[in-house]
Design a protein around this motif. Structure first.
Motif, PDB file in Angstrom:
ATOM      1  N   LYS A   1      39.741  34.578  30.073  1.00  0.00           N
ATOM      2  CA  LYS A   1      39.297  35.173  31.336  1.00  0.00           C
ATOM      3  C   LYS A   1      38.036  34.503  31.868  1.00  0.00           C
ATOM      4  N   TRP A   2      37.163  34.019  30.999  1.00  0.00           N
ATOM      5  CA  TRP A   2      35.928  33.388  31.460  1.00  0.00           C
ATOM      6  C   TRP A   2      36.201  32.082  32.202  1.00  0.00           C
ATOM      7  N   ALA A   3      37.430  31.537  32.083  1.00  0.00           N
ATOM      8  CA  ALA A   3      37.774  30.271  32.728  1.00  0.00           C
ATOM      9  C   ALA A   3      38.274  30.452  34.163  1.00  0.00           C
ATOM     10  N   VAL A   4      38.279  31.673  34.676  1.00  0.00           N
ATOM     11  CA  VAL A   4      38.740  31.909  36.047  1.00  0.00           C
ATOM     12  C   VAL A   4      37.597  31.660  37.016  1.00  0.00           C
ATOM     13  N   SER A   5      37.862  30.820  37.994  1.00  0.00           N
ATOM     14  CA  SER A   5      36.867  30.519  39.021  1.00  0.00           C
ATOM     15  C   SER A   5      36.948  31.539  40.149  1.00  0.00           C
ATOM     16  N   GLN A   6      38.168  31.806  40.614  1.00  0.00           N
ATOM     17  CA  GLN A   6      38.349  32.785  41.680  1.00  0.00           C
ATOM     18  C   GLN A   6      39.779  33.305  41.675  1.00  0.00           C
ATOM     19  N   ILE A   7      39.938  34.484  42.258  1.00  0.00           N
ATOM     20  CA  ILE A   7      41.266  35.059  42.445  1.00  0.00           C
ATOM     21  C   ILE A   7      41.670  34.722  43.867  1.00  0.00           C
ATOM     22  N   GLU A   8      42.750  33.941  44.009  1.00  0.00           N
ATOM     23  CA  GLU A   8      43.185  33.493  45.328  1.00  0.00           C
ATOM     24  C   GLU A   8      43.847  34.630  46.100  1.00  0.00           C
ATOM     25  N   LYS A   9      44.783  35.305  45.484  1.00  0.00           N
ATOM     26  CA  LYS A   9      45.464  36.432  46.123  1.00  0.00           C
ATOM     27  C   LYS A   9      45.666  37.522  45.091  1.00  0.00           C
ATOM     28  N   LYS A  10      45.255  38.716  45.453  1.00  0.00           N
ATOM     29  CA  LYS A  10      45.544  39.861  44.600  1.00  0.00           C
ATOM     30  C   LYS A  10      46.995  40.258  44.805  1.00  0.00           C
ATOM     31  N   LYS A  11      47.563  40.863  43.797  1.00  0.00           N
ATOM     32  CA  LYS A  11      48.961  41.287  43.852  1.00  0.00           C
ATOM     33  C   LYS A  11      49.210  42.199  45.047  1.00  0.00           C
ATOM     34  N   ASN A  12      48.318  43.143  45.302  1.00  0.00           N
ATOM     35  CA  ASN A  12      48.493  44.086  46.403  1.00  0.00           C
ATOM     36  C   ASN A  12      48.382  43.400  47.758  1.00  0.00           C
ATOM     37  N   GLU A  13      47.495  42.392  47.884  1.00  0.00           N
ATOM     38  CA  GLU A  13      47.343  41.679  49.140  1.00  0.00           C
ATOM     39  C   GLU A  13      48.594  40.874  49.462  1.00  0.00           C
TER      40      GLU A  13
ATOM     41  N   LYS B   1      21.578  37.619  38.603  1.00  0.00           N
ATOM     42  CA  LYS B   1      22.192  38.706  37.830  1.00  0.00           C
ATOM     43  C   LYS B   1      23.243  39.444  38.651  1.00  0.00           C
ATOM     44  N   LYS B   2      22.981  39.627  39.948  1.00  0.00           N
ATOM     45  CA  LYS B   2      23.942  40.299  40.823  1.00  0.00           C
ATOM     46  C   LYS B   2      25.224  39.474  40.927  1.00  0.00           C
ATOM     47  N   LYS B   3      25.079  38.159  41.071  1.00  0.00           N
ATOM     48  CA  LYS B   3      26.240  37.281  41.168  1.00  0.00           C
ATOM     49  C   LYS B   3      27.037  37.276  39.863  1.00  0.00           C
ATOM     50  N   GLU B   4      26.346  37.233  38.725  1.00  0.00           N
ATOM     51  CA  GLU B   4      27.019  37.280  37.430  1.00  0.00           C
ATOM     52  C   GLU B   4      27.796  38.585  37.258  1.00  0.00           C
ATOM     53  N   LYS B   5      27.220  39.686  37.733  1.00  0.00           N
ATOM     54  CA  LYS B   5      27.886  40.987  37.631  1.00  0.00           C
ATOM     55  C   LYS B   5      29.157  41.015  38.487  1.00  0.00           C
ATOM     56  N   GLU B   6      29.098  40.445  39.709  1.00  0.00           N
ATOM     57  CA  GLU B   6      30.272  40.377  40.578  1.00  0.00           C
ATOM     58  C   GLU B   6      31.379  39.532  39.951  1.00  0.00           C
ATOM     59  N   ILE B   7      31.014  38.407  39.348  1.00  0.00           N
ATOM     60  CA  ILE B   7      31.996  37.535  38.697  1.00  0.00           C
ATOM     61  C   ILE B   7      32.626  38.241  37.510  1.00  0.00           C
ATOM     62  N   ALA B   8      31.811  38.950  36.716  1.00  0.00           N
ATOM     63  CA  ALA B   8      32.341  39.685  35.563  1.00  0.00           C
ATOM     64  C   ALA B   8      33.319  40.772  36.017  1.00  0.00           C
ATOM     65  N   ASN B   9      32.993  41.470  37.111  1.00  0.00           N
ATOM     66  CA  ASN B   9      33.903  42.494  37.640  1.00  0.00           C
ATOM     67  C   ASN B   9      35.193  41.877  38.155  1.00  0.00           C
ATOM     68  N   MET B  10      35.102  40.697  38.802  1.00  0.00           N
ATOM     69  CA  MET B  10      36.297  40.010  39.295  1.00  0.00           C
ATOM     70  C   MET B  10      37.202  39.638  38.126  1.00  0.00           C
ATOM     71  N   ARG B  11      36.617  39.077  37.075  1.00  0.00           N
ATOM     72  CA  ARG B  11      37.406  38.656  35.914  1.00  0.00           C
ATOM     73  C   ARG B  11      37.993  39.839  35.163  1.00  0.00           C
ATOM     74  N   ALA B  12      37.267  40.962  35.135  1.00  0.00           N
ATOM     75  CA  ALA B  12      37.780  42.154  34.467  1.00  0.00           C
ATOM     76  C   ALA B  12      38.914  42.793  35.263  1.00  0.00           C
TER      77      ALA B  12
END
Length: 127
Positions: free
Chosen positions: A80-92, A28-39
Motif C-alpha cells: 500500500k505504501w507504493a501507491v502514488s495516487q488513486i486515479e478513479k474510485k470504484k464509486n466514481e 504532517k497534514k500532507k502525510e496524514k492525507e496520503i495515509a488516509n488515501m492509502r488506507a
C-alpha cells in the motif's frame, strides 16, 4: 538575565514557531492525507504506483493489495505504501458509466421550431 539575552531568546522562539507553522505542520497534514488515501483503497479502484504502473485493484489485504495490470490482467501484489495516487474510485467509475436519465411528463414537453443549419458556403461573409 540581560535584555540582549532575552531578545535573542525571544527571536529564537519566534523562528522555531515560524518553522513549525511553515514547514512541519503542512508536511504532517500532507502525510496524514496520503495515509488516509492509502488506507481507503478498495477493490475496483484504479491506482497509479510510485513506479508509474497503472492498474485496477482486485483484492485488498492488510498492508498490500493485488493489482491487475494491462489487457491480459496480469496480477501483481503491491504494498500500500507504493501507491502514488488513486486515479478513479470504484464509486466514481460507476457514476461516470451510468448517466442519470430524466423522467419527462407531458407537461415538460415544449415544442420548438428548429432553424436549418447554414452550410459552410453560406456562412462566408459577402463582400
Amino acid at each position: 538575565m540581560d535584555q540582549r539575552t532575552m531578545m535573542s531568546l525571544g527571536m529564537l522562539v519566534v523562528m522555531v514557531g515560524l518553522m513549525y507553522l511553515l514547514l512541519i505542520r503542512p508536511q504532517k497534514k500532507k502525510e496524514k492525507e496520503i495515509a488516509n488515501m492509502r488506507a481507503g483503497i478498495e477493490a475496483g479502484d484504479s491506482v497509479i504506483t510510485i513506479g508509474g504502473i497503472l492498474g485496477k485493484v482486485v483484492k485488498v489485504r492488510d498492508d498490500s493489495f493485488i493489482l491487475a495490470i494491462g489487457p491480459e490482467k496480469t496480477k501483481v501484489e503491491v504494498k500500500k505504501w507504493a501507491v502514488s495516487q488513486i486515479e478513479k474510485k470504484k464509486n466514481e467509475a460507476k457514476k461516470l458509466a451510468k448517466p442519470k436519465t430524466l423522467k419527462k411528463t407531458d407537461d415538460d414537453i415544449v415544442e420548438a421550431e428548429l432553424e436549418p443549419i447554414a452550410s459552410v458556403d453560406e456562412t462566408t461573409t459577402e463582400e
